[in-house]
Design an enzyme around this catalytic site. Sequence first.
Site, PDB file in Angstrom:
ATOM      1  N   ASP A   1      -8.474  -2.776  26.228  1.00  0.00           N
ATOM      2  CA  ASP A   1      -7.771  -3.612  25.255  1.00  0.00           C
ATOM      3  C   ASP A   1      -7.733  -2.982  23.867  1.00  0.00           C
ATOM      4  O   ASP A   1      -8.413  -1.986  23.597  1.00  0.00           O
ATOM      5  CB  ASP A   1      -8.423  -5.005  25.185  1.00  0.00           C
ATOM      6  CG  ASP A   1      -9.954  -4.949  25.238  1.00  0.00           C
ATOM      7  OD1 ASP A   1     -10.523  -3.929  24.800  1.00  0.00           O
ATOM      8  OD2 ASP A   1     -10.567  -5.904  25.721  1.00  0.00           O
TER       9      ASP A   1
ATOM     10  N   ASN B   1     -17.870 -16.220  27.119  1.00  0.00           N
ATOM     11  CA  ASN B   1     -17.038 -17.208  27.815  1.00  0.00           C
ATOM     12  C   ASN B   1     -16.564 -16.683  29.178  1.00  0.00           C
ATOM     13  O   ASN B   1     -15.701 -17.285  29.803  1.00  0.00           O
ATOM     14  CB  ASN B   1     -15.833 -17.580  26.944  1.00  0.00           C
ATOM     15  CG  ASN B   1     -14.951 -16.376  26.622  1.00  0.00           C
ATOM     16  OD1 ASN B   1     -15.197 -15.275  27.127  1.00  0.00           O
ATOM     17  ND2 ASN B   1     -13.934 -16.580  25.814  1.00  0.00           N
TER      18      ASN B   1
ATOM     19  N   HIS C   1     -15.037 -13.756  29.722  1.00  0.00           N
ATOM     20  CA  HIS C   1     -13.865 -12.869  29.721  1.00  0.00           C
ATOM     21  C   HIS C   1     -14.236 -11.454  30.149  1.00  0.00           C
ATOM     22  O   HIS C   1     -15.375 -11.014  29.987  1.00  0.00           O
ATOM     23  CB  HIS C   1     -13.121 -12.892  28.371  1.00  0.00           C
ATOM     24  CG  HIS C   1     -13.789 -12.164  27.244  1.00  0.00           C
ATOM     25  ND1 HIS C   1     -13.570 -12.456  25.921  1.00  0.00           N
ATOM     26  CD2 HIS C   1     -14.686 -11.117  27.229  1.00  0.00           C
ATOM     27  CE1 HIS C   1     -14.269 -11.642  25.169  1.00  0.00           C
ATOM     28  NE2 HIS C   1     -14.948 -10.824  25.936  1.00  0.00           N
TER      29      HIS C   1
ATOM     30  N   GLU D   1      -9.036 -13.991  28.548  1.00  0.00           N
ATOM     31  CA  GLU D   1      -9.774 -15.177  28.144  1.00  0.00           C
ATOM     32  C   GLU D   1      -9.644 -16.278  29.204  1.00  0.00           C
ATOM     33  O   GLU D   1      -8.723 -16.243  30.025  1.00  0.00           O
ATOM     34  CB  GLU D   1      -9.212 -15.690  26.804  1.00  0.00           C
ATOM     35  CG  GLU D   1      -9.316 -14.695  25.644  1.00  0.00           C
ATOM     36  CD  GLU D   1     -10.714 -14.592  25.040  1.00  0.00           C
ATOM     37  OE1 GLU D   1     -11.713 -14.691  25.777  1.00  0.00           O
ATOM     38  OE2 GLU D   1     -10.796 -14.385  23.818  1.00  0.00           O
TER      39      GLU D   1
HETATM   40  P1  PGA Z   1     -20.148  -7.123  23.838  1.00  0.00           P
HETATM   41  O1  PGA Z   1     -18.785  -7.717  24.381  1.00  0.00           O
HETATM   42  O2  PGA Z   1     -20.417  -5.917  24.674  1.00  0.00           O
HETATM   43  O3  PGA Z   1     -19.868  -6.768  22.412  1.00  0.00           O
HETATM   44  O4  PGA Z   1     -21.168  -8.192  24.004  1.00  0.00           O
HETATM   45  C1  PGA Z   1     -18.541  -7.713  25.748  1.00  0.00           C
HETATM   46  C2  PGA Z   1     -17.209  -8.375  25.980  1.00  0.00           C
HETATM   47  O5  PGA Z   1     -16.814  -9.216  25.175  1.00  0.00           O
HETATM   48  O6  PGA Z   1     -16.563  -8.052  26.983  1.00  0.00           O
END
Ligand code: PGA
Length: 233
Positions: free
Chosen positions: A65, A134, A136, A141
């Site tokens: 992304d 959450n 994702h 999302e």
């Molecule tokens: P993080 O994010 O590694 O910064 O915890 C993971 C994600 O949101 O996929």
Amino acid sequence: MRVLTVQNNEEMAQKAADILLAQVILKPDCVLGLATGSTPLGAYRSMAARNKEVSFAQVKTVNLDEYCGLDATSPDSYVSYMRENLFSHIDIDIANTYLPDGMQEDVSAACNAYTALIARLGGIDLQLLGIGHNGHIGFNEPDTVFQMDTHCVTLSKSTLDANAVHFARPADMPKKAITMGMRPIMQAERVLLLAGKEKQSILQEALYGPVTPQVPASILQLHKHVIVIYVAA
Ligand code: PGA
């Protein structure tokens, strides 16, 4: 699905780097799907430290992304993150590294171009993933459906809250992003999902709860070859 428990982030980083490097040794011209965020940083550091062991000269990478409105000139973009944390430390040809184009005015054209690019590369050999609070993966999302192809998302409050800390000025964090959809992730030959101990409860839900677009990572229960490495709480 293989689920490996480790004691700390360092152990997770070492194991993840071992798997990523093994993929490149096994198939020197492979396509790696890469992730950003805090979780993969240790693995990237370990790969950088071992950069004499394995050549990335023929490897291609596609990232999950990118934020809308940020490019390589922004230190907060994922293109900058990848250069700083991995690409500048290994012998990869930067022309073989791809992220969605968050700067294109025609967002749907940018999404279609990224979907077409992944298809042109022949799909992904190994996809690295983190997981959001959450559930994702990438910036897919929670939703009413699993979005299959590259699309533009309005980031959820949970994601904005979690990621704003990475911005020098949190108010500058874009509210939209372009993300790879579920199709290339589900079609990847292998998936490597990493989760720190703060993700324990959402990880259990994703791996053992119902498969639902409300918990996007739950779709991985249907993937043929997933390795999960998580830090025990
Ligand atoms: P993080 O994010 O590694 O910064 O915890 C993971 C994600 O949101 O996929």
